[in-house]
Design an enzyme around this catalytic site. Structure first.
Site, PDB file in Angstrom:
ATOM      1  N   ASP A 130      50.118  33.175 -31.435  1.00  0.00           N
ATOM      2  CA  ASP A 130      49.920  31.731 -31.252  1.00  0.00           C
ATOM      3  C   ASP A 130      48.440  31.417 -31.002  1.00  0.00           C
ATOM      4  O   ASP A 130      47.580  32.111 -31.541  1.00  0.00           O
ATOM      5  CB  ASP A 130      50.808  31.231 -30.095  1.00  0.00           C
ATOM      6  CG  ASP A 130      51.303  29.827 -30.335  1.00  0.00           C
ATOM      7  OD1 ASP A 130      50.461  28.920 -30.338  1.00  0.00           O
ATOM      8  OD2 ASP A 130      52.509  29.632 -30.549  1.00  0.00           O
ATOM      9  N   HIS A 145      50.058  26.050 -26.297  1.00  0.00           N
ATOM     10  CA  HIS A 145      51.338  26.394 -26.910  1.00  0.00           C
ATOM     11  C   HIS A 145      51.747  27.843 -26.635  1.00  0.00           C
ATOM     12  O   HIS A 145      52.888  28.126 -26.238  1.00  0.00           O
ATOM     13  CB  HIS A 145      51.222  26.123 -28.419  1.00  0.00           C
ATOM     14  CG  HIS A 145      52.514  26.030 -29.130  1.00  0.00           C
ATOM     15  ND1 HIS A 145      52.913  26.972 -30.044  1.00  0.00           N
ATOM     16  CD2 HIS A 145      53.502  25.128 -29.065  1.00  0.00           C
ATOM     17  CE1 HIS A 145      54.087  26.628 -30.524  1.00  0.00           C
ATOM     18  NE2 HIS A 145      54.470  25.501 -29.955  1.00  0.00           N
ATOM     19  N   SER A 205      59.922  25.540 -31.213  1.00  0.00           N
ATOM     20  CA  SER A 205      59.007  26.491 -30.581  1.00  0.00           C
ATOM     21  C   SER A 205      59.663  27.167 -29.389  1.00  0.00           C
ATOM     22  O   SER A 205      59.381  28.311 -29.082  1.00  0.00           O
ATOM     23  CB  SER A 205      57.766  25.768 -30.084  1.00  0.00           C
ATOM     24  OG  SER A 205      56.879  25.573 -31.126  1.00  0.00           O
TER      25      SER A 205
END
Lengths: 86, 820
Positions: free
Chosen positions: B56, B97, B271
């Site tokens: 990520d 994230h 996600s």
């Protein structure tokens, strides 16, 4: 129309003959060999400082000579891939 | 909905109470815990010695909830080319994230900080690769970091979910996946977990994402806490399983670690789901570190459950697995996964069979369905390729199309399981089609591979399109992955029996054409179900924990497949093992005398006996012939297929064949003719069938044949009449000439050349010219031409043959004729 590809000054190059040969090929054509790509044998990450960092046109000129090197089996100028976090 | 667990685990992490998807600690009616993570923890599995990494935008390695489990050896910064995957900080916290995803997997437990990760004792690493230009090299490097050290790679990103992108891994990333599954984890195979996509609102379909659509990734979807489809969910046939995630504004989100050493209760989207499954797989790997990458997928197929997830398309595949395009095989069940993992024996080696390859180009007709079939033995003749039991199925295809988003593609397996490989995408206006794109489905998992496969392509324009520009199926091939032996036969006798039950009980028969002699249906055993029991053990169990469906003879275990006889019906055979059921499943009928579920005839979904003529309803892909009580794939002549009821209904008596409706005839019986889709009685020449008066009436005197009495209702003209402007006339009007038309008994009036007042025989053969034009031979040329050209000019005109060119004829020919 689909968005135009954006080309970088990085190349993926398949060079036969091992890392030393890859270094030689890179140096001979004005590239910097950034090393093997992960675990992929014979695939190397080349960088060319005199090419635009981002361009909508793929590069030719000296890169054509790299393609013609007998040790080079395959090469690909790296395109920016649009990736989004989910 | 489950009741609060009185023995729920307690953690001192302050947001533990908000982790609604892991426990029922809040004791309210919205309690959900079907993922059974706590039960897996109680069995002692917390992810110890398992390494998970997050691909990520980096992870905050010094976050108090991550630091204890952070593993620098499982981390790398591909963007910065160093070993520190810390995110780049900015005012908008753009790079939060990866840190959020990491907390879900392996946030520390009982450290009085934030939350508890699903695998709270697993090692967690981060690969920073999204904070810069992503290229094939970047992806390949990231997917290939330390494959012998990292067990699970979790990725919650992909190509744009905008409903119009078709993109996947490049040559290098594909090779990195292949290297990972072949060489990673000392040959057991790296485990790649992927978020299925957030493009639900844009009408995106996750088969257009080559990462989620790959056989090497475990593609994970999401459901809201109430079991609904969230707004962002993308459907497709490659989704394997589902976890909870966010939903509507009134539904709860996910709590996890956040950037700048914070916690958040606002993590959302698919996600969430990939790291959750990565954490749950970490628990399974702790239970059994020898699981291969395919074992993990088999375990998820076997243990995920529809639970309360709501979808219109849940179906039971030919191997008895419930599966949906929304949720794959359903909600993950951590406890079931670790229990199964603990006793799991590796599945047999993967075989790949290119079952069909068709390079004949075919047009895709508008609105209709292009159907192409392939009958395959699934490489039965090559022992190293033979696939008997399916895992992944891939359709590789090249299609040209003026608007890609209008296409829908389906694949029907020999067992009748229909996977939607592609749905319409309203925003995808691309004219690039698909080039060697691989669509993957897991919906046939466990089914038999041999038999007839059908690919259906439908082109349903969402906006007006030039009907002359049709799509074209250029080529397609069917690639089957699976095993030559039964995947679960290598278990001990007891395990083998129970596993076989799950796989074979509702198994549907392949079409007869697909059966090889060795696969002809094994006759059902008629003797009573007497399972082998261990002396001394059966009696203990039979009085205390027999399944309620077990009969008076007791059992040798607590499950329905361990009964010695049944209260209602037994299902299965000695070879495939049996179990007791209260009601026979679809495809079977209850033989009350024998107290057995017996198989209906091929194609029947419900039936009253084994006879082909005793079907009460039919399986998908079949129509119920109500007069014959049979199930047929095509309705016979005189009947049409009613798609809503899946019945064969009778055509109108005047029709020999019809479609969609009784009176929508395509072929008429003798004595009737087809007119405007109906069969009307044949009338004498010069008359027509009057459907109101139900008799033949006179045509207009100018008509030879007609559909009504009017002058403009002629089909053919009467003798010596010509067809002109929808009427039959004795002579063509000014500027028209009569011309014979092949296949017509009358002449048709055709227009003369533009400058002709009248012509004969052909449009260019002018007999009179319009005012301002002079006749020259059979042509009419303008009067405004010069008449004083000199010889040189005429030579030039002649040598260049200008008079033969339409553009110049008006200006040159008369001039040069006059000049000789």
């Amino acid at each position: 129309p689909p968005p135009r590809p954006v080309y970088t000054n990085h190349w993926a190059v398949q060079v036969l003959g091992g890392p030393a040969e890859a270094d030689r090929v890179a140096a001979a054509h004005g590239y910097l060999n950034l090393g093997q790509i992960g675990n992929l044998e014979d695939y190397y990450h080349f960088y060319h400082s005199k090419t635009f960092k981002r361009s909508t046109l793929s590069s030719r000129g000296p890169h054509t000579f790299l393609r013609m090197d007998p040790q080079v089996k395959w090469l690909q100028q790296q395109e920016v891939k649009r990736r989004v976090k989910r | 909905q489950v009741r609060s667990d009185p023995q729920a685990l307690y953690f001192n992490d302050p947001i533990w109470s908000n982790m609604w998807y892991l426990h029922c600690g809040d004791k309210n009616s919205r309690c959900r815990s079907e993922m059974n993570v706590q039960a897996a923890w109680k069995r002692g599995y917390t992810g110890k010695n398992v390494v998970v990494t997050i691909l990520d935008d980096g992870i905050e390695r010094n976050h108090p909830d991550l630091a204890p489990n952070y593993d620098s050896y499982a981390s790398y910064d591909v963007n910065g080319n160093d070993y520190d995957p810390s995110p780049r900080y900015d005012a908008s916290n753009e790079n939060k994230h990866g840190t959020r995803c990491a907390g879900e997997v392996a946030a520390s437990a009982n450290n009085s900080y934030c939350i508890v990760g699903i695998a709270y004792n697993a090692k967690i690493g981060g690969i920073r690769m999204l904070d810069g230009d992503v290229t094939d090299v970047v992806e390949a490097k990231s997917l290939g970091i330390r494959p012998n050290y990292i067990d699970i790679y979790s990725a919650s990103w992909g190509p744009d979910d905008d409903g119009k992108t078709v993109d996947g891994p490049g040559r290098l990333a594909k090779q990195a996946f292949e290297y990972g599954i072949k060489k990673g984890r000392q040959g057991l195979g790296s485990i790649f977990v992927w978020a299925s996509g957030n493009g639900g609102r844009e009408g995106d379909y996750c088969s257009c994402d080559g990462y989620t659509n790959s056989i090497y990734t475990i593609s994970v979807s999401s459901a809201t806490e109430n079991g609904y489809k969230p707004w962002y969910l993308e459907e497709c046939a490659s989704t394997l399983a589902t976890t909870y995630s966010s939903g509507a504004f009134y539904e709860r989100k996910i709590v996890t670690t956040d950037l700048r050493q914070r916690c958040t209760d606002g993590h959302t989207g698919t996600s969430v789901s990939a790291p959750m499954v990565a954490g749950i797989i970490a628990l399974a790997l702790e239970a059994n570190s020898q699981l291969t990458w395919r074992d993990v997928q088999h375990l998820l197929v076997k243990t995920s459950r529809p639970a309360h997830l709501k979808a219109s398309d849940w179906k039971v595949n030919g191997a008895g697995h419930k599966v949906s395009h929304f949720y794959g095989f359903g909600l993950v069940d951590a406890e079931a996964l670790v229990v199964e993992a603990k006793k799991w024996t590796a599945v047999p080696s993967q075989h790949m069979c290119v079952a069909a390859s068709d390079k004949r180009p075919r047009s895709i007709p508008l609105v209709q369905v292009l159907r192409t079939t392939a009958l395959t033995s699934a490489c039965a003749e090559h022992s190293d390729q033979r696939v008997v039991y399916l895992e992944h199925v891939v359709v590789r295809t090249s299609i040209s199309h003026p608007r890609r988003g209008d296409l829908q593609i389906y694949l029907v397996s020999p067992s009748g399981t229909k996977s939607q490989l592609l749905a319409k995408r309203l925003l995808d206006l691309s004219n690039e089609g698909f080039t060697n794109w691989e669509f993957m489905t897991v919906h046939c998992w466990g089914e038999k591979a041999e038999g007839q496969w059908t690919l259906e392509i439908q082109d349903l324009p969402s906006q007006v399109r030039n009907p002359e520009k049709q799509g074209k199926l250029k080529e397609w091939s069917l690639i089957l992955y699976g095993t030559a032996e039964h995947p679960y036969h290598t278990f001990s006798a007891h395990q083998s029996r129970s596993r076989m039950l799950e796989l074979s009980a509702p198994e549907l028969e392949p079409p007869k054409a697909a059966l090889s002699p060795s696969q002809v249906e094994v006759p059902e055993d008629e003797e009573d179900y007497t399972a082998q029991s261990t002396p001394g053990s059966a009696n203990i169990l039979q009085t205390s924990v027999c399944h309620p469906e077990c009969g008076d003879k007791g059992c040798d275990g607590p499950n329905a497949d361990q009964c010695l006889n049944c209260v209602h019906f037994s299902l299965g055979s000695v070879k495939t093992s049996r179990k007791c059921v209260s009601v026979c499943p679809l495809g079977y009928f209850g033989d009350t005398a024998a107290r057995r579920c017996r198989r209906c005839h091929k194609g029947c979904e419900t039936c009253s006996s084994r006879a082909a003529t005793q079907c009460l309803s039919c399986r998908r892909g079949f129509y119920h012939h109500q007069e014959m009580n049979t199930c047929v794939t095509l309705c016979p002549a005189g009947f049409y297929a009613d798609e809503s009821q899946k019945n064969c209904l009778k055509c109108h008596p005047s029709c020999k064949k019809c479609v969609d409706e009784p009176e929508k005839c395509t072929v008429c019986k003798e004595g009737f003719s087809l007119a405007r889709g109906s069969c009307i009685p044949d009338c004498e020449p010069g008359t027509y069938f009057d459907s109101e008066l139900i008799r033949c009436g006179e045509c207009h005197h100018t008509c030879g044949t007609c559909v009504g009495p009017g002058r403009e209702e002629c089909i053919h003209c009467a003798k010596n009449f010509h067809f002109h402007d929808w009427k039959c006339v004795p002579a063509c009007g000014e500027g028209f000439y009569p011309e014979e038309m092949p296949g017509l008994p009358h002449k048709v009036c055709r227009r003369c050349d533009e400058n002709c007042l009248s012509c004969a025989g052909s449009s260019r053969n002018c007999s009179r010219c319009k005012t301002g034009f002079t006749q020259l031979g059979t042509s009419c040329i303008t009067n405004h031409t010069c008449s004083n050209a000199d010889e040189t000019f005429c030579e030039m005109v002649k040598s260049n043959r200008l008079c033969e060119r339409k553009l110049f004829i008006q200006f040159c020919c008369r001039t040069c004729l006059l000049a000789g």
